[in-house]
Write a protein that holds these residues in place. Sequence first.
Motif, PDB file in Angstrom:
ATOM      1  N   TRP A 110       9.924  25.734   6.452  1.00  0.00           N
ATOM      2  CA  TRP A 110      11.380  25.715   6.338  1.00  0.00           C
ATOM      3  C   TRP A 110      11.879  26.833   7.233  1.00  0.00           C
ATOM      4  O   TRP A 110      11.751  28.001   6.890  1.00  0.00           O
ATOM      5  CB  TRP A 110      11.798  25.908   4.874  1.00  0.00           C
ATOM      6  CG  TRP A 110      13.268  25.726   4.694  1.00  0.00           C
ATOM      7  CD1 TRP A 110      14.084  24.928   5.435  1.00  0.00           C
ATOM      8  CD2 TRP A 110      14.097  26.361   3.718  1.00  0.00           C
ATOM      9  NE1 TRP A 110      15.371  25.017   4.980  1.00  0.00           N
ATOM     10  CE2 TRP A 110      15.415  25.884   3.925  1.00  0.00           C
ATOM     11  CE3 TRP A 110      13.870  27.268   2.691  1.00  0.00           C
ATOM     12  CZ2 TRP A 110      16.485  26.304   3.147  1.00  0.00           C
ATOM     13  CZ3 TRP A 110      14.937  27.680   1.924  1.00  0.00           C
ATOM     14  CH2 TRP A 110      16.234  27.193   2.139  1.00  0.00           C
ATOM     15  N   PRO A 116      12.080  22.666  14.860  1.00  0.00           N
ATOM     16  CA  PRO A 116      11.301  21.449  15.136  1.00  0.00           C
ATOM     17  C   PRO A 116      11.323  21.064  16.603  1.00  0.00           C
ATOM     18  O   PRO A 116      10.393  20.434  17.089  1.00  0.00           O
ATOM     19  CB  PRO A 116      11.990  20.374  14.291  1.00  0.00           C
ATOM     20  CG  PRO A 116      12.780  21.098  13.274  1.00  0.00           C
ATOM     21  CD  PRO A 116      13.139  22.415  13.863  1.00  0.00           C
ATOM     22  N   CYS A 123       5.708  17.519  15.005  1.00  0.00           N
ATOM     23  CA  CYS A 123       6.490  17.299  13.794  1.00  0.00           C
ATOM     24  C   CYS A 123       6.384  15.846  13.357  1.00  0.00           C
ATOM     25  O   CYS A 123       6.500  14.933  14.175  1.00  0.00           O
ATOM     26  CB  CYS A 123       7.960  17.624  14.050  1.00  0.00           C
ATOM     27  SG  CYS A 123       8.222  19.321  14.490  1.00  0.00           S
ATOM     28  N   GLY A 148      18.686  17.375  13.290  1.00  0.00           N
ATOM     29  CA  GLY A 148      17.453  16.788  12.769  1.00  0.00           C
ATOM     30  C   GLY A 148      16.817  15.749  13.652  1.00  0.00           C
ATOM     31  O   GLY A 148      15.630  15.479  13.541  1.00  0.00           O
ATOM     32  N   GLY A 156      12.990  16.619  11.673  1.00  0.00           N
ATOM     33  CA  GLY A 156      13.136  17.651  10.662  1.00  0.00           C
ATOM     34  C   GLY A 156      14.290  17.266   9.759  1.00  0.00           C
ATOM     35  O   GLY A 156      15.140  16.469  10.142  1.00  0.00           O
ATOM     36  N   PRO A 322      16.274  23.986   9.144  1.00  0.00           N
ATOM     37  CA  PRO A 322      15.594  22.695   9.056  1.00  0.00           C
ATOM     38  C   PRO A 322      14.220  22.833   8.400  1.00  0.00           C
ATOM     39  O   PRO A 322      13.564  23.863   8.526  1.00  0.00           O
ATOM     40  CB  PRO A 322      15.430  22.305  10.523  1.00  0.00           C
ATOM     41  CG  PRO A 322      15.335  23.608  11.239  1.00  0.00           C
ATOM     42  CD  PRO A 322      16.083  24.638  10.436  1.00  0.00           C
ATOM     43  N   LEU A 324      10.470  21.167   8.311  1.00  0.00           N
ATOM     44  CA  LEU A 324       9.657  20.249   9.115  1.00  0.00           C
ATOM     45  C   LEU A 324       8.281  20.094   8.494  1.00  0.00           C
ATOM     46  O   LEU A 324       7.800  20.988   7.794  1.00  0.00           O
ATOM     47  CB  LEU A 324       9.533  20.749  10.553  1.00  0.00           C
ATOM     48  CG  LEU A 324       8.754  22.029  10.826  1.00  0.00           C
ATOM     49  CD1 LEU A 324       7.276  21.769  11.043  1.00  0.00           C
ATOM     50  CD2 LEU A 324       9.313  22.710  12.064  1.00  0.00           C
ATOM     51  N   THR A 339      10.110  17.316   0.036  1.00  0.00           N
ATOM     52  CA  THR A 339      11.360  17.466   0.785  1.00  0.00           C
ATOM     53  C   THR A 339      12.478  16.667   0.119  1.00  0.00           C
ATOM     54  O   THR A 339      13.600  17.154  -0.044  1.00  0.00           O
ATOM     55  CB  THR A 339      11.169  16.984   2.234  1.00  0.00           C
ATOM     56  OG1 THR A 339      10.006  17.597   2.761  1.00  0.00           O
ATOM     57  CG2 THR A 339      12.362  17.345   3.088  1.00  0.00           C
TER      58      THR A 339
END
Lengths: 441, 320
Positions: A110, A116, A123, A148, A156, A322, A324, A339
């Motif tokens: 995190w 990412p 990833c 993301g 991510g 983010p 990942l 997640t």
Amino acid sequence: MTGFTPDRRSLLKGGGITLAAAATMSADQLLGYAKAWAQASPWKPEPGAKINMLRWKRFVEAEDVAFMKIVDAFQKATGCTINVSNESYDDLQPKASVAANTGQGLDMVWGLYSLPFLFPTKCMDVTDVADYLGKKNGGWAESGKKYGMLGNKWIGVPVAATGGLVNYRVAAAEKAGHKTFPKDLAGFADLVKGMNKVGAPAGMALGHASGDANGWVHWALWAHGGRLIDKDNKVVVNSPETAKSLEYVKSLYDNFIPGTASWNDSSNNKAFLAGQLHLTTNGISIYVTAKKEAPAIAEDMNHAHLPAGLDGKTRELHLGFPILIFSFTKFPQACKAFTAFLMEPEQFNPWVEAAQGYLSPFLNDYQKNPIWTVDPKNTPYRDVATTASTPAGDAEMSENAAAAIADFVVVDMYANYCTGREDVKTAMSSAERAAKRIFRA
Amino acid sequence: MTTIPTSLPTPTRHFGKSSAWDRLRTNRNWLAIWFMLPAAAFLILFLAYPLFLGVWMSFTDDRIGRGGGNFVGLENYEWLKDDSIFWLSVFNTLLYTIVASAIKFAVGLYLALLLNRHMPFKALIRAAVLIPFIVPTVLSAIAFWWIYDSQFSIISWSLIKMGLIDHNINFLGDSSWARGSVIFANIWRGVPFVAITLLAGLQTVSPSLYEAATLDGATSWQRFRFITYPLLTPIIAVVMTFSVLFTFTDFQLIWALTRGGPVNATHLMATLSYQRGILSGRLGEGAAIATAMIPFLMAAIAISWFGMQRRKWQQGTDND
């Protein structure tokens, strides 16, 4: 003072029914809920999964406590083990990079900003998780998607962002002649100047501070119509607009408290809480600490978005967080399940409340959380996702843009000019060259 | 040696026209190679391999997470050639190394001479001198970070209270102050190493030489110049080589204090290499900066190695 502290009770009054249920969930109830969730979840954790997770070290203690509670409930419900390790902002990225490069050590991170995008090939595609969460929680804010997604796949999940907003002392601003917080660039410059005159100076980091320095210099660049790169990743930093922004930042810097060129991410927190600094850009962490340790400062301070740019739009660079999952993890399902679990309303709402404004959501529904309105001083942080841009600005977020921000290209340009090391032209051409080096491939 | 012939299947052949293999088997050097192998493997694995990998990487466009980049020849170096931040870091590194090493030597030697005298609590004082060297670098760096803080510096505070200055000193926010500050912190950390090692060297000097010189009426400066200094030269060469190498490759102190700021005024080659290679993920460029340090380090080693070979340096006389 107590009026500003959102306790459970006031949150309950303001919150919806589901929220209230979540906020009051006891440990047993939470476990029961987590078990039921695990049954219904589309991701079935591998039996006996052991996840090594790295996160940034908290600035708000209660946020961390709430986070660990979620971790605990997930572990009990699924039988997985999650080892959470913490690293400071600055040390997190190198550790994650080493893990990405060696392909071992960590399963998920995190992290900060565009982590990412520094190693997108490592990833895992988390499009399913992001879609699931988006559908359930009112969709993703545009900035969330930018943070993301690489192309049309999510690399991510942007959990939240901490806003880089203006923290200022109300009395000092009034003394400088501003009853309300200025909405345009000229007014803001006048405020900073005025505050310096009345002996209550402002200061924003111009050192290599990943969060604080990058945030406001990108705002200054964008507000004047300058860009590091255009839509097609062409370097366009050497422009009259950039020159204007350099002059503007210099006019602010000349009225700053001395030493901002050496500041790191914690310098302004310290100085503000000691009553020496009266305006800065930061997350809400100063206010959270002040409520506990310096009530007089908390009473007298407020937050505001940075003023709109010349085109009337507010574009800010906030510190995104983010999460990942590494493509080499042995437990992809467990990582995805965690997640998703983390960001379900039953977990996310109490967590956001515990963070007291430090975590601004990218999922639209979470903007309705009562934490944002229970104390009007929190409200500006609710809208962080609306004003947020990625470090790439107009372009798609990319590996190169992530590298540019990690190499402090824009920060160095402003610092070079403000400290008098280079003139406007040289500062811009140095930045242009540095950016071209990064964006050459 | 005796055990080796007995293990041979046909000892007679040993005396006649022995085969090449037999001669090899009984060769002492051949045996020695096998004994040296573990140590050599260790050095190759942990020193030579990473070094060559780093040099190789500097010729590629490798990035974090890519697992080996493409060969790009000298491209990374060409970009460095007119990169003002890189040249600034070279200048900073040289300035940092030369100034800090020179002062460390002067102060260290002086301290060693003082400590070599007879005084009460000798052992205790000698141990205390080592403290800066024992404290982990990062801890001392954090202490210095507070000492140099732009708002909360104890130095600024004291001077203001004494009425000597009227505003905080911008220790780490002003280029010149920042350079001076990090150099001072490095000196503080490095002096004990120089002092204690030179002290060890001083104690090997026979007291009878000083007695003889005193009888001849030598002044204390002459005793230092013609006895202490020549006998100490080999130790000085070793100590200063190490000192220069440590200073040149310093990383932790700078990283904890300034991260290369303000405006890259304290960026050393090592910190810039880290920023580009690890933080920005451009392993190739980071490796190129690190590789650029090698010639400087080789020069430092060559000078001291050359010095240690020479009798003139070792004994301080002119008979080469």
